[in-house]
Write a protein that holds these residues in place. Structure first.
Motif, PDB file in Angstrom:
ATOM      1  N   THR A   1      20.633  53.117  43.881  1.00  0.00           N
ATOM      2  CA  THR A   1      21.318  51.866  43.552  1.00  0.00           C
ATOM      3  C   THR A   1      20.885  51.277  42.220  1.00  0.00           C
ATOM      4  OG1 THR A   1      19.677  50.592  44.795  1.00  0.00           O
ATOM      5  CG2 THR A   1      21.658  51.304  45.995  1.00  0.00           C
ATOM      6  N   ASP A   2      19.835  51.791  41.590  1.00  0.00           N
ATOM      7  CA  ASP A   2      19.392  51.267  40.299  1.00  0.00           C
ATOM      8  C   ASP A   2      20.473  51.493  39.246  1.00  0.00           C
ATOM      9  OD1 ASP A   2      17.017  50.565  41.447  1.00  0.00           O
ATOM     10  OD2 ASP A   2      15.862  52.230  40.580  1.00  0.00           O
ATOM     11  N   VAL A   3      20.549  50.565  38.296  1.00  0.00           N
ATOM     12  CA  VAL A   3      21.568  50.677  37.260  1.00  0.00           C
ATOM     13  C   VAL A   3      21.388  51.971  36.463  1.00  0.00           C
ATOM     14  CG1 VAL A   3      22.673  49.535  35.305  1.00  0.00           C
ATOM     15  CG2 VAL A   3      21.655  48.161  37.112  1.00  0.00           C
ATOM     16  N   ALA A   4      20.151  52.378  36.216  1.00  0.00           N
ATOM     17  CA  ALA A   4      19.907  53.621  35.478  1.00  0.00           C
ATOM     18  C   ALA A   4      20.479  54.822  36.231  1.00  0.00           C
ATOM     19  CB  ALA A   4      18.411  53.810  35.246  1.00  0.00           C
ATOM     20  N   GLN A   5      20.371  54.815  37.559  1.00  0.00           N
ATOM     21  CA  GLN A   5      20.919  55.905  38.366  1.00  0.00           C
ATOM     22  C   GLN A   5      22.450  55.861  38.349  1.00  0.00           C
ATOM     23  OE1 GLN A   5      18.556  54.624  41.790  1.00  0.00           O
ATOM     24  NE2 GLN A   5      17.576  56.653  41.835  1.00  0.00           N
ATOM     25  N   VAL A   6      23.004  54.667  38.328  1.00  0.00           N
ATOM     26  CA  VAL A   6      24.457  54.519  38.223  1.00  0.00           C
ATOM     27  C   VAL A   6      24.941  55.025  36.860  1.00  0.00           C
ATOM     28  CG1 VAL A   6      26.350  52.837  38.130  1.00  0.00           C
ATOM     29  CG2 VAL A   6      24.556  52.609  39.869  1.00  0.00           C
ATOM     30  N   ALA A   7      24.224  54.677  35.789  1.00  0.00           N
ATOM     31  CA  ALA A   7      24.584  55.133  34.450  1.00  0.00           C
ATOM     32  C   ALA A   7      24.545  56.655  34.355  1.00  0.00           C
ATOM     33  CB  ALA A   7      23.648  54.512  33.416  1.00  0.00           C
ATOM     34  N   ASP A   8      23.583  57.272  35.025  1.00  0.00           N
ATOM     35  CA  ASP A   8      23.501  58.728  35.034  1.00  0.00           C
ATOM     36  C   ASP A   8      24.713  59.338  35.743  1.00  0.00           C
ATOM     37  OD1 ASP A   8      21.937  61.233  34.560  1.00  0.00           O
ATOM     38  OD2 ASP A   8      21.971  61.319  36.747  1.00  0.00           O
TER      39      ASP A   8
ATOM     40  N   GLN B   1      31.828  60.098  41.012  1.00  0.00           N
ATOM     41  CA  GLN B   1      30.545  60.798  41.011  1.00  0.00           C
ATOM     42  C   GLN B   1      29.499  59.964  41.736  1.00  0.00           C
ATOM     43  OE1 GLN B   1      29.676  63.909  39.748  1.00  0.00           O
ATOM     44  NE2 GLN B   1      27.733  63.475  40.775  1.00  0.00           N
ATOM     45  N   PRO B   2      28.978  60.426  42.899  1.00  0.00           N
ATOM     46  CA  PRO B   2      27.973  59.652  43.628  1.00  0.00           C
ATOM     47  C   PRO B   2      26.698  59.470  42.815  1.00  0.00           C
ATOM     48  CG  PRO B   2      28.919  61.387  45.007  1.00  0.00           C
ATOM     49  CD  PRO B   2      29.362  61.659  43.603  1.00  0.00           C
ATOM     50  N   ALA B   3      26.155  58.257  42.842  1.00  0.00           N
ATOM     51  CA  ALA B   3      24.878  57.981  42.188  1.00  0.00           C
ATOM     52  C   ALA B   3      23.747  58.382  43.126  1.00  0.00           C
ATOM     53  CB  ALA B   3      24.768  56.503  41.833  1.00  0.00           C
TER      54      ALA B   3
ATOM     55  N   ALA C   1      25.986  53.114  51.292  1.00  0.00           N
ATOM     56  CA  ALA C   1      24.708  52.506  50.931  1.00  0.00           C
ATOM     57  C   ALA C   1      24.414  52.642  49.445  1.00  0.00           C
ATOM     58  CB  ALA C   1      23.579  53.136  51.738  1.00  0.00           C
ATOM     59  N   THR C   2      24.969  53.662  48.824  1.00  0.00           N
ATOM     60  CA  THR C   2      24.818  53.864  47.382  1.00  0.00           C
ATOM     61  C   THR C   2      26.210  53.976  46.755  1.00  0.00           C
ATOM     62  OG1 THR C   2      24.618  56.256  47.709  1.00  0.00           O
ATOM     63  CG2 THR C   2      22.557  54.993  47.540  1.00  0.00           C
ATOM     64  N   PRO C   3      26.342  53.557  45.500  1.00  0.00           N
ATOM     65  CA  PRO C   3      27.664  53.565  44.873  1.00  0.00           C
ATOM     66  C   PRO C   3      28.022  54.902  44.250  1.00  0.00           C
ATOM     67  CG  PRO C   3      26.083  52.600  43.375  1.00  0.00           C
ATOM     68  CD  PRO C   3      25.316  52.938  44.633  1.00  0.00           C
ATOM     69  N   SER C   4      29.262  55.007  43.850  1.00  0.00           N
ATOM     70  CA  SER C   4      29.749  56.127  43.046  1.00  0.00           C
ATOM     71  C   SER C   4      30.282  55.585  41.735  1.00  0.00           C
ATOM     72  CB  SER C   4      30.865  56.891  43.771  1.00  0.00           C
ATOM     73  OG  SER C   4      30.378  57.566  44.901  1.00  0.00           O
ATOM     74  N   ALA C   5      30.152  56.376  40.680  1.00  0.00           N
ATOM     75  CA  ALA C   5      30.736  56.031  39.391  1.00  0.00           C
ATOM     76  C   ALA C   5      32.197  56.479  39.421  1.00  0.00           C
ATOM     77  CB  ALA C   5      29.990  56.723  38.258  1.00  0.00           C
ATOM     78  N   VAL C   6      33.099  55.524  39.418  1.00  0.00           N
ATOM     79  CA  VAL C   6      34.528  55.820  39.530  1.00  0.00           C
ATOM     80  C   VAL C   6      35.208  55.605  38.175  1.00  0.00           C
ATOM     81  CG1 VAL C   6      36.698  55.244  40.681  1.00  0.00           C
ATOM     82  CG2 VAL C   6      34.540  55.176  41.960  1.00  0.00           C
ATOM     83  N   ILE C   7      35.838  56.651  37.680  1.00  0.00           N
ATOM     84  CA  ILE C   7      36.545  56.598  36.400  1.00  0.00           C
ATOM     85  C   ILE C   7      37.961  57.111  36.627  1.00  0.00           C
ATOM     86  CG2 ILE C   7      36.509  57.263  33.970  1.00  0.00           C
ATOM     87  CD1 ILE C   7      33.600  58.190  34.394  1.00  0.00           C
ATOM     88  N   GLU C   8      38.937  56.330  36.210  1.00  0.00           N
ATOM     89  CA  GLU C   8      40.333  56.756  36.310  1.00  0.00           C
ATOM     90  C   GLU C   8      41.013  56.545  34.962  1.00  0.00           C
ATOM     91  OE1 GLU C   8      42.783  55.987  39.918  1.00  0.00           O
ATOM     92  OE2 GLU C   8      44.094  54.939  38.503  1.00  0.00           O
ATOM     93  N   VAL C   9      41.610  57.598  34.439  1.00  0.00           N
ATOM     94  CA  VAL C   9      42.242  57.564  33.124  1.00  0.00           C
ATOM     95  C   VAL C   9      43.619  58.200  33.204  1.00  0.00           C
ATOM     96  CG1 VAL C   9      42.106  58.343  30.722  1.00  0.00           C
ATOM     97  CG2 VAL C   9      40.010  57.692  31.943  1.00  0.00           C
TER      98      VAL C   9
END
Length: 213
Positions: free
Chosen positions: A173-180, A168-170, A138-146
């Motif tokens: 769903t707000d973009v500000a919460q995703v950015a955090d 990292q789970p947000a 229901a809510t996204p995660s910030a996924v980073i792969e390097v």
């Protein structure tokens, strides 16, 4: 919220990548997001007398632009409406790794490629994934792969290679919460890559000294 309402809400948040080039229609002033990353170091990291230059591949990937990528369903990539990163993902990754190494006080020199500063090693950082991913939740995660590669500059030997991934789970769903969530994920990623760089480079130095006549 039922599935139909949730899907409608997601459609309002996202913009298909194919629509990025459409001209005309009302334009929204985009919100600019610049994640504030908390730097974390480890006193157990080895002390290095050598230096490193941070670089990345010349070919930019699709997700290395300033639009904020999101995967609402597996296999589908879109971007958030009226939302941009202040800097590209590769710039954010380079910055957090450099700041972590500098703040650790454990390395003689750390600089970016093109700075004119020479160093014994080159750290090549390839940002493979940098997206908000729902992955069925229901809510996204910030996924980073390097993928990180450490090369010894003098003889161009690949000293080590490793792929780092953070999801990292947000908190919503707000973009500000995703950015955090990206801010938190970047901090952890910077810590992990910096520590690996110091340990891998130092192990190579010790091995080279043992093999010297």
């Amino acid at each position: 919220m039922n599935t139909s309402c949730r899907n409608l809400a997601l459609l309002c948040l996202f913009l298909p990548l194919a629509a990025c080039s459409i001209v005309g229609g009302p334009r929204e002033s985009p919100a600019i997001y610049a994640p504030e990353t908390r730097i974390s170091t480890d006193p157990a990291w080895p002390q290095a007398s050598w230096g490193v230059v941070i670089a990345h591949p010349g070919d930019a990937r699709l997700m290395d632009g300033q639009r904020i990528a999101v995967s609402p369903v597996p296999g589908e990539l879109q971007v958030y409406r009226a939302a941009l990163w202040a800097r590209s993902p590769s710039e954010m990754v380079d910055d957090v790794v450099q700041r972590t190494l500098e703040d650790s006080g454990r390395i003689a020199t750390v600089a970016r490629q093109g700075s004119g500063i020479s160093a014994s090693y080159r750290l090549l950082l390839d940002v493979r994934t940098f997206k908000s991913d729902y992955a069925g939740s229901a809510t996204p995660s910030a996924v980073i792969e390097v993928n990180a590669k450490l090369l010894h500059q003098e003889d161009q030997i690949l000293v080590g290679s490793r792929t780092f991934r953070q999801a990292q789970p947000a908190s919503g769903t707000d973009v500000a919460q995703v950015a955090d969530a990206f801010s938190q994920g970047l901090g952890t990623l910077g810590h992990d890559i910096a520590g690996w760089t110091l340990q891998t480079g130092q192990a190579h130095q010790q091995q080279a000294h043992r093999g010297a006549p």
